[in-house]
Write a protein that holds these residues in place. Structure first.
Motif, PDB file in Angstrom:
ATOM      1  N   GLU A  30       0.817  -1.214   0.000  1.00  0.00           N
ATOM      2  CA  GLU A  30       0.000   0.000   0.000  1.00  0.00           C
ATOM      3  C   GLU A  30       0.850   1.262   0.000  1.00  0.00           C
ATOM      4  O   GLU A  30       0.347   2.351  -0.145  1.00  0.00           O
ATOM      5  N   ASN A  31       2.147   1.103   0.160  1.00  0.00           N
ATOM      6  CA  ASN A  31       3.000   2.269   0.295  1.00  0.00           C
ATOM      7  C   ASN A  31       3.008   3.150  -0.952  1.00  0.00           C
ATOM      8  O   ASN A  31       3.348   4.301  -0.903  1.00  0.00           O
ATOM      9  N   ASN A  32       2.619   2.583  -2.077  1.00  0.00           N
ATOM     10  CA  ASN A  32       2.831   3.287  -3.345  1.00  0.00           C
ATOM     11  C   ASN A  32       1.940   4.482  -3.675  1.00  0.00           C
ATOM     12  O   ASN A  32       2.382   5.359  -4.386  1.00  0.00           O
ATOM     13  N   LEU A  33       0.818   4.614  -3.633  1.00  0.00           N
ATOM     14  CA  LEU A  33      -0.139   4.309  -2.603  1.00  0.00           C
ATOM     15  C   LEU A  33      -1.490   4.544  -3.217  1.00  0.00           C
ATOM     16  O   LEU A  33      -1.600   5.341  -4.105  1.00  0.00           O
ATOM     17  N   GLY A 260     -12.844  -0.373 -14.420  1.00  0.00           N
ATOM     18  CA  GLY A 260     -12.907  -0.842 -13.054  1.00  0.00           C
ATOM     19  C   GLY A 260     -11.577  -1.007 -12.352  1.00  0.00           C
ATOM     20  O   GLY A 260     -11.532  -1.337 -11.160  1.00  0.00           O
ATOM     21  N   LYS A 261     -10.475  -0.757 -13.058  1.00  0.00           N
ATOM     22  CA  LYS A 261      -9.173  -0.876 -12.412  1.00  0.00           C
ATOM     23  C   LYS A 261      -8.927   0.308 -11.481  1.00  0.00           C
ATOM     24  O   LYS A 261      -9.397   1.422 -11.725  1.00  0.00           O
ATOM     25  N   SER A 262      -8.196   0.063 -10.418  1.00  0.00           N
ATOM     26  CA  SER A 262      -7.796   1.149  -9.525  1.00  0.00           C
ATOM     27  C   SER A 262      -6.787   2.033 -10.246  1.00  0.00           C
ATOM     28  O   SER A 262      -6.171   1.621 -11.243  1.00  0.00           O
ATOM     29  N   PRO A 263      -6.570   3.271  -9.784  1.00  0.00           N
ATOM     30  CA  PRO A 263      -5.536   4.107 -10.399  1.00  0.00           C
ATOM     31  C   PRO A 263      -4.175   3.422 -10.441  1.00  0.00           C
ATOM     32  O   PRO A 263      -3.458   3.529 -11.441  1.00  0.00           O
ATOM     33  N   GLN A 264      -3.835   2.717  -9.365  1.00  0.00           N
ATOM     34  CA  GLN A 264      -2.548   2.023  -9.327  1.00  0.00           C
ATOM     35  C   GLN A 264      -2.461   0.947 -10.416  1.00  0.00           C
ATOM     36  O   GLN A 264      -1.489   0.879 -11.169  1.00  0.00           O
ATOM     37  N   LYS A 265      -3.461   0.110 -10.502  1.00  0.00           N
ATOM     38  CA  LYS A 265      -3.444  -0.972 -11.484  1.00  0.00           C
ATOM     39  C   LYS A 265      -3.490  -0.426 -12.912  1.00  0.00           C
ATOM     40  O   LYS A 265      -2.890  -1.010 -13.827  1.00  0.00           O
ATOM     41  N   LEU A 295      -5.519   9.603 -10.810  1.00  0.00           N
ATOM     42  CA  LEU A 295      -6.426   9.994  -9.733  1.00  0.00           C
ATOM     43  C   LEU A 295      -7.840   9.710 -10.191  1.00  0.00           C
ATOM     44  O   LEU A 295      -8.224  10.101 -11.297  1.00  0.00           O
ATOM     45  N   ASN A 296      -8.610   9.012  -9.367  1.00  0.00           N
ATOM     46  CA  ASN A 296      -9.987   8.757  -9.783  1.00  0.00           C
ATOM     47  C   ASN A 296     -10.974   9.680  -9.083  1.00  0.00           C
ATOM     48  O   ASN A 296     -10.594  10.514  -8.250  1.00  0.00           O
ATOM     49  N   LYS A 297     -12.224   9.530  -9.427  1.00  0.00           N
ATOM     50  CA  LYS A 297     -13.277  10.426  -8.951  1.00  0.00           C
ATOM     51  C   LYS A 297     -13.466  10.343  -7.438  1.00  0.00           C
ATOM     52  O   LYS A 297     -13.965  11.275  -6.812  1.00  0.00           O
ATOM     53  N   LYS A 298     -13.042   9.219  -6.867  1.00  0.00           N
ATOM     54  CA  LYS A 298     -13.165   9.031  -5.425  1.00  0.00           C
ATOM     55  C   LYS A 298     -12.028   9.682  -4.640  1.00  0.00           C
ATOM     56  O   LYS A 298     -12.066   9.723  -3.411  1.00  0.00           O
ATOM     57  N   GLY A 299     -11.014  10.154  -5.336  1.00  0.00           N
ATOM     58  CA  GLY A 299      -9.842  10.689  -4.662  1.00  0.00           C
ATOM     59  C   GLY A 299      -8.775   9.647  -4.410  1.00  0.00           C
ATOM     60  O   GLY A 299      -7.786   9.911  -3.731  1.00  0.00           O
ATOM     61  N   GLU A 300      -8.943   8.450  -4.972  1.00  0.00           N
ATOM     62  CA  GLU A 300      -7.921   7.413  -4.882  1.00  0.00           C
ATOM     63  C   GLU A 300      -6.862   7.671  -5.951  1.00  0.00           C
ATOM     64  O   GLU A 300      -7.190   8.136  -7.040  1.00  0.00           O
ATOM     65  N   PHE A 301      -5.607   7.353  -5.658  1.00  0.00           N
ATOM     66  CA  PHE A 301      -4.553   7.640  -6.625  1.00  0.00           C
ATOM     67  C   PHE A 301      -3.524   6.525  -6.672  1.00  0.00           C
ATOM     68  O   PHE A 301      -3.471   5.649  -5.815  1.00  0.00           O
TER      69      PHE A 301
END
Length: 330
Positions: A30-33, A260-265, A295-301
């Motif tokens: 999760e450090n990447n993050l 559907g992928k996370s920003p990281q993926k 960065l996605n709409k949820k604020g995840e990056f």
């Protein structure tokens, strides 16, 4: 401001990406993050992104628009003569001419871009003027300069003494060989989510040092160096622009998030495409560096790059910090 070249020399090339103390104690993966829903938030590439984020945050913390934030943010390195790969002070092309590229995109898919622009310190603001005051989305070369002057931008010499000295030294051999993570091909890309839930992005660079006159990389190209979809997310890139253009990199990252992928993926998948094509073309992967932030709409990056040495800055309510991105080539 810390010189990025010095910073990267001291970075542990074999280390897994690690966040600064505010993230200490989280599992390594999760450090990447992948941020968990922060809003407002701003991300930018490289260590000069920390100061740039500070300017953007002044807009965001006061419920300002993401578009205004990213323009204000990237203008910081654009105007700094010590930053040798962005704006004023950028290294010249092989003819000794400083040419700048930039683009900007807002939450409504309005876009503006300039390429091969000379004599104007803040190409990002010219790009915004193209977006807001013309029927076009990109102006280049002398046409971009004439438009900038018509809008009240001031013409000035952008070739600082130190960059000129380096160019004259380069002329002795005229060997053009960009080196991964050396400060001759870097960009500031910035993406932000404001308190209203809207996304915008900006990207600006002086391009590869000692490039052929007229060369344009990914930075001013919407879909390559920057892409924003206000329903899904935003992405920006840095590194060897030709490789980013080859896969329409930032559009790809955003579309992967749409799937559907996370920003990281999504960043990891985009890098894997570059790796695959590099091998297919029988090129040496060690000669290439590309980094993506998303960065996605949820604020995840998330962020990912070809090889170690790329870092990015994040600013949200918990503070402003620099993170080393995870990478493929270990």
């Amino acid at each position: 401001m810390t010189n990025r070249r010095d910073f990267l020399k001291t970075a542990a090339m074999a280390s897994v990406a690690a966040a600064l103390p505010s993230f200490t104690g989280k599992p390594e993966e999760e450090n990447n993050l992948e941020g968990k829903g922060n809003k407002p938030i701003v991300l930018s590439t490289w260590n000069f992104g920390v100061q740039a984020n500070g300017a953007a945050w002044e807009v965001l913390k006061n419920n300002g628009r993401a578009l205004d934030a990213v323009e204000a943010g990237v203008k910081i390195p654009e105007g700094d003569p010590k930053e040798r790969s962005v704006g004023y002070g950028g290294r010249p092309d092989r003819d000794g001419r400083v040419t700048l590229d930039a683009c900007i995109m807002d939450e409504y898919a309005n876009i503006g871009s300039v390429a091969c622009l000379e004599y104007i310190k803040h190409p990002i603001s010219v790009a915004r003027a193209v977006m807001e005051k013309t029927p076009h989305v990109m102006l280049v070369g002398d046409g971009a300069l004439q438009f900038a002057l018509s809008q009240g931008f001031v013409k000035e010499n952008l070739l600082v003494e130190e960059s000129e000295k380096e160019w004259k030294e380069w002329l002795k051999t005229s060997q053009y060989k960009p080196i991964a993570n050396i400060e001759n091909h870097d960009t500031i890309g910035m993406i932000a989510l404001d308190s209203h839930g809207n996304l915008s992005g900006a990207c600006t660079t002086s391009g590869m040092a000692f490039k052929m006159h007229g060369r344009v990389g990914d930075s001013p190209i919407i879909g390559a160096g920057l892409y924003v979809d206000n329903e899904i997310g935003a992405a920006t890139a840095t590194g060897h622009g030709e490789e980013v253009i080859r896969i329409a990199g930032c559009h790809l990252v955003v579309e992967l998030m749409r799937q559907g992928k996370s920003p990281q993926k999504a960043c990891e998948e985009a890098v894997s495409r570059i790796v695959k094509l590099t091998k297919l073309r029988n090129k040496n992967l060690k000669d290439i560096q590309v980094g993506f932030i998303a960065l996605n709409k949820k604020g995840e990056f998330g962020a990912y790059c070809v090889q170690g040495g790329f870092n990015f800055a994040v600013n949200d309510a918990s503070g402003n910090r620099l993170i080393d991105a995870d990478y493929f080539l270990k």
